[in-house]
Scaffold this motif. Structure first.
Motif, PDB file in Angstrom:
ATOM      1  N   PRO A   1      -5.491-110.041 -87.158  1.00  0.00           N
ATOM      2  CA  PRO A   1      -4.290-109.434 -87.752  1.00  0.00           C
ATOM      3  C   PRO A   1      -4.607-108.238 -88.654  1.00  0.00           C
ATOM      4  O   PRO A   1      -3.788-107.344 -88.799  1.00  0.00           O
ATOM      5  CB  PRO A   1      -3.675-110.572 -88.555  1.00  0.00           C
ATOM      6  N   ALA A   2      -5.797-108.183 -89.228  1.00  0.00           N
ATOM      7  CA  ALA A   2      -6.179-107.048 -90.079  1.00  0.00           C
ATOM      8  C   ALA A   2      -6.294-105.752 -89.276  1.00  0.00           C
ATOM      9  O   ALA A   2      -6.242-104.664 -89.843  1.00  0.00           O
ATOM     10  CB  ALA A   2      -7.507-107.342 -90.779  1.00  0.00           C
ATOM     11  N   ASP A   3      -6.450-105.872 -87.951  1.00  0.00           N
ATOM     12  CA  ASP A   3      -6.550-104.697 -87.079  1.00  0.00           C
ATOM     13  C   ASP A   3      -5.198-104.282 -86.508  1.00  0.00           C
ATOM     14  O   ASP A   3      -5.140-103.485 -85.571  1.00  0.00           O
ATOM     15  CB  ASP A   3      -7.515-104.989 -85.915  1.00  0.00           C
ATOM     16  N   GLY A   4      -4.109-104.801 -87.051  1.00  0.00           N
ATOM     17  CA  GLY A   4      -2.771-104.564 -86.509  1.00  0.00           C
ATOM     18  C   GLY A   4      -2.419-103.110 -86.301  1.00  0.00           C
ATOM     19  O   GLY A   4      -1.884-102.733 -85.251  1.00  0.00           O
ATOM     20  N   ASP A   5      -2.696-102.246 -87.280  1.00  0.00           N
ATOM     21  CA  ASP A   5      -2.363-100.821 -87.144  1.00  0.00           C
ATOM     22  C   ASP A   5      -3.162-100.169 -86.021  1.00  0.00           C
ATOM     23  O   ASP A   5      -2.622 -99.372 -85.247  1.00  0.00           O
ATOM     24  CB  ASP A   5      -2.609-100.071 -88.460  1.00  0.00           C
ATOM     25  N   ILE A   6      -4.432-100.498 -85.928  1.00  0.00           N
ATOM     26  CA  ILE A   6      -5.288 -99.949 -84.867  1.00  0.00           C
ATOM     27  C   ILE A   6      -4.778-100.413 -83.503  1.00  0.00           C
ATOM     28  O   ILE A   6      -4.650 -99.620 -82.571  1.00  0.00           O
ATOM     29  CB  ILE A   6      -6.756-100.392 -85.077  1.00  0.00           C
ATOM     30  N   ILE A   7      -4.472-101.685 -83.387  1.00  0.00           N
ATOM     31  CA  ILE A   7      -3.987-102.250 -82.117  1.00  0.00           C
ATOM     32  C   ILE A   7      -2.663-101.617 -81.719  1.00  0.00           C
ATOM     33  O   ILE A   7      -2.454-101.297 -80.544  1.00  0.00           O
ATOM     34  CB  ILE A   7      -3.902-103.788 -82.232  1.00  0.00           C
ATOM     35  N   ASP A   8      -1.780-101.405 -82.676  1.00  0.00           N
ATOM     36  CA  ASP A   8      -0.502-100.744 -82.382  1.00  0.00           C
ATOM     37  C   ASP A   8      -0.729 -99.338 -81.831  1.00  0.00           C
ATOM     38  O   ASP A   8      -0.056 -98.923 -80.881  1.00  0.00           O
ATOM     39  CB  ASP A   8       0.382-100.680 -83.628  1.00  0.00           C
ATOM     40  N   GLN A   9      -1.670 -98.603 -82.417  1.00  0.00           N
ATOM     41  CA  GLN A   9      -1.979 -97.254 -81.920  1.00  0.00           C
ATOM     42  C   GLN A   9      -2.533 -97.311 -80.499  1.00  0.00           C
ATOM     43  O   GLN A   9      -2.152 -96.508 -79.641  1.00  0.00           O
ATOM     44  CB  GLN A   9      -3.009 -96.583 -82.838  1.00  0.00           C
ATOM     45  N   ILE A  10      -3.428 -98.255 -80.259  1.00  0.00           N
ATOM     46  CA  ILE A  10      -4.016 -98.406 -78.924  1.00  0.00           C
ATOM     47  C   ILE A  10      -2.925 -98.722 -77.902  1.00  0.00           C
ATOM     48  O   ILE A  10      -2.840 -98.078 -76.845  1.00  0.00           O
ATOM     49  CB  ILE A  10      -5.098 -99.513 -78.930  1.00  0.00           C
ATOM     50  N   LYS A  11      -2.079 -99.689 -78.213  1.00  0.00           N
ATOM     51  CA  LYS A  11      -1.018-100.074 -77.272  1.00  0.00           C
ATOM     52  C   LYS A  11      -0.048 -98.932 -77.017  1.00  0.00           C
ATOM     53  O   LYS A  11       0.409 -98.742 -75.884  1.00  0.00           O
ATOM     54  CB  LYS A  11      -0.279-101.305 -77.801  1.00  0.00           C
ATOM     55  N   GLU A  12       0.267 -98.156 -78.055  1.00  0.00           N
ATOM     56  CA  GLU A  12       1.171 -97.009 -77.898  1.00  0.00           C
ATOM     57  C   GLU A  12       0.569 -95.974 -76.952  1.00  0.00           C
ATOM     58  O   GLU A  12       1.241 -95.460 -76.062  1.00  0.00           O
ATOM     59  CB  GLU A  12       1.471 -96.382 -79.266  1.00  0.00           C
ATOM     60  N   LEU A  13      -0.707 -95.670 -77.119  1.00  0.00           N
ATOM     61  CA  LEU A  13      -1.373 -94.712 -76.233  1.00  0.00           C
ATOM     62  C   LEU A  13      -1.448 -95.240 -74.801  1.00  0.00           C
ATOM     63  O   LEU A  13      -1.244 -94.481 -73.841  1.00  0.00           O
ATOM     64  CB  LEU A  13      -2.779 -94.395 -76.752  1.00  0.00           C
ATOM     65  N   LEU A  14      -1.746 -96.510 -74.653  1.00  0.00           N
ATOM     66  CA  LEU A  14      -1.791 -97.099 -73.313  1.00  0.00           C
ATOM     67  C   LEU A  14      -0.430 -96.995 -72.636  1.00  0.00           C
ATOM     68  O   LEU A  14      -0.329 -96.630 -71.461  1.00  0.00           O
ATOM     69  CB  LEU A  14      -2.255 -98.555 -73.367  1.00  0.00           C
ATOM     70  N   GLU A  15       0.624 -97.307 -73.393  1.00  0.00           N
ATOM     71  CA  GLU A  15       1.975 -97.316 -72.828  1.00  0.00           C
ATOM     72  C   GLU A  15       2.469 -95.917 -72.480  1.00  0.00           C
ATOM     73  O   GLU A  15       3.082 -95.709 -71.438  1.00  0.00           O
ATOM     74  CB  GLU A  15       2.938 -97.990 -73.817  1.00  0.00           C
ATOM     75  N   THR A  16       2.209 -94.940 -73.350  1.00  0.00           N
ATOM     76  CA  THR A  16       2.782 -93.605 -73.153  1.00  0.00           C
ATOM     77  C   THR A  16       1.908 -92.661 -72.341  1.00  0.00           C
ATOM     78  O   THR A  16       2.433 -91.775 -71.670  1.00  0.00           O
ATOM     79  CB  THR A  16       3.094 -92.938 -74.509  1.00  0.00           C
ATOM     80  N   ARG A  17       0.599 -92.834 -72.396  1.00  0.00           N
ATOM     81  CA  ARG A  17      -0.286 -91.875 -71.725  1.00  0.00           C
ATOM     82  C   ARG A  17      -1.055 -92.449 -70.551  1.00  0.00           C
ATOM     83  O   ARG A  17      -1.288 -91.749 -69.572  1.00  0.00           O
ATOM     84  CB  ARG A  17      -1.275 -91.309 -72.729  1.00  0.00           C
ATOM     85  N   VAL A  18      -1.486 -93.698 -70.663  1.00  0.00           N
ATOM     86  CA  VAL A  18      -2.369 -94.245 -69.633  1.00  0.00           C
ATOM     87  C   VAL A  18      -1.580 -94.919 -68.509  1.00  0.00           C
ATOM     88  O   VAL A  18      -1.803 -94.625 -67.331  1.00  0.00           O
ATOM     89  CB  VAL A  18      -3.396 -95.225 -70.253  1.00  0.00           C
ATOM     90  N   ARG A  19      -0.674 -95.815 -68.857  1.00  0.00           N
ATOM     91  CA  ARG A  19       0.032 -96.578 -67.819  1.00  0.00           C
ATOM     92  C   ARG A  19       0.787 -95.683 -66.827  1.00  0.00           C
ATOM     93  O   ARG A  19       0.748 -95.948 -65.623  1.00  0.00           O
ATOM     94  CB  ARG A  19       0.971 -97.603 -68.444  1.00  0.00           C
ATOM     95  N   PRO A  20       1.473 -94.625 -67.279  1.00  0.00           N
ATOM     96  CA  PRO A  20       2.145 -93.766 -66.285  1.00  0.00           C
ATOM     97  C   PRO A  20       1.162 -93.119 -65.305  1.00  0.00           C
ATOM     98  O   PRO A  20       1.443 -93.032 -64.108  1.00  0.00           O
ATOM     99  CB  PRO A  20       2.849 -92.704 -67.149  1.00  0.00           C
TER     100      PRO A  20
END
Length: 192
Positions: free
Chosen positions: A115-134
């Motif tokens: 849970p201490a890595d929450g901000d980092i994980i949110d950034q990773i998931k956002e990049l995956l969703e917006t840039r990588v998955r498409p």
């Protein structure tokens, strides 16, 4: 109805575009005939005997042929199965809609994130969703977040990207470089 086909970076996989929604939400991969029993369409594709993988995306279906399969003979069979399915308006999943079926999620088989890595994980998931998955969807596949631990991001490639000769290059040279650039805490990306 017309079904378009596209090649993918994986020579064993073709992408079929029926010109309509396939999955309303998420994606679904079938890596065996047993798994395909959850979907009449996937089951019919595996029944050809030459199909080793089926992947449902939002508006496409990726089909992977086994070693030695001849796409010039298999492709018309696959198109026929897809046409029959979509023209008859048969359900995609046995027992009803995808909403009624327990589908795999990003958290299935995932690592326990700190849970201490929450901000980092949110950034990773956002990049995956917006840039990588498409971009990965354009190639007939998907990428699933599995976890983050001590600078390492764990991802799973699906569909045409699973087993693709260039998948490790995509992970290392593409996705890893992107994540390291935007999230300095990321030191490596590994297949999970």
């Amino acid at each position: 109805m017309y079904i378009e086909t596209e090649t993918t970076p994986n020579p064993a996989t073709l992408k079929f575009l029926p010109g309509r929604k396939v999955m309303e939400v998420g994606t679904r991969e079938f890596a065996s005939p047993e798994a395909a029993e959850a979907s009449p369409l996937a089951d019919a594709l595996f029944a050809s005997g030459e199909v080793t993988g089926v992947f449902f995306g939002s508006d496409f279906i990726s089909v992977t042929a086994g070693p030695g399969a001849d796409w010039s003979q298999l492709k018309p069979q696959v198109v026929s199965i897809l046409l029959d399915h979509f023209i008859s308006e048969a359900p995609l999943f046995a027992g009803g809609s995808a909403a009624d079926i327990a589908l795999p999620t990003d958290t299935d088989d995932a690592f326990e994130d700190d849970p201490a890595d929450g901000d980092i994980i949110d950034q990773i998931k956002e990049l995956l969703e917006t840039r990588v998955r498409p971009a990965v969807a354009n190639d007939g596949g998907d990428i699933i977040y599995r976890g983050y631990r001590e600078g390492v991001v764990f991802l799973t490639m699906q569909g045409a990207c699973s087993g693709c000769p260039s998948s490790s290059a995509t992970l290392k040279n593409g996705i890893e470089a992107l994540l390291k650039h935007y999230v300095p805490e990321v030191t490596e990306v590994r297949a999970a």
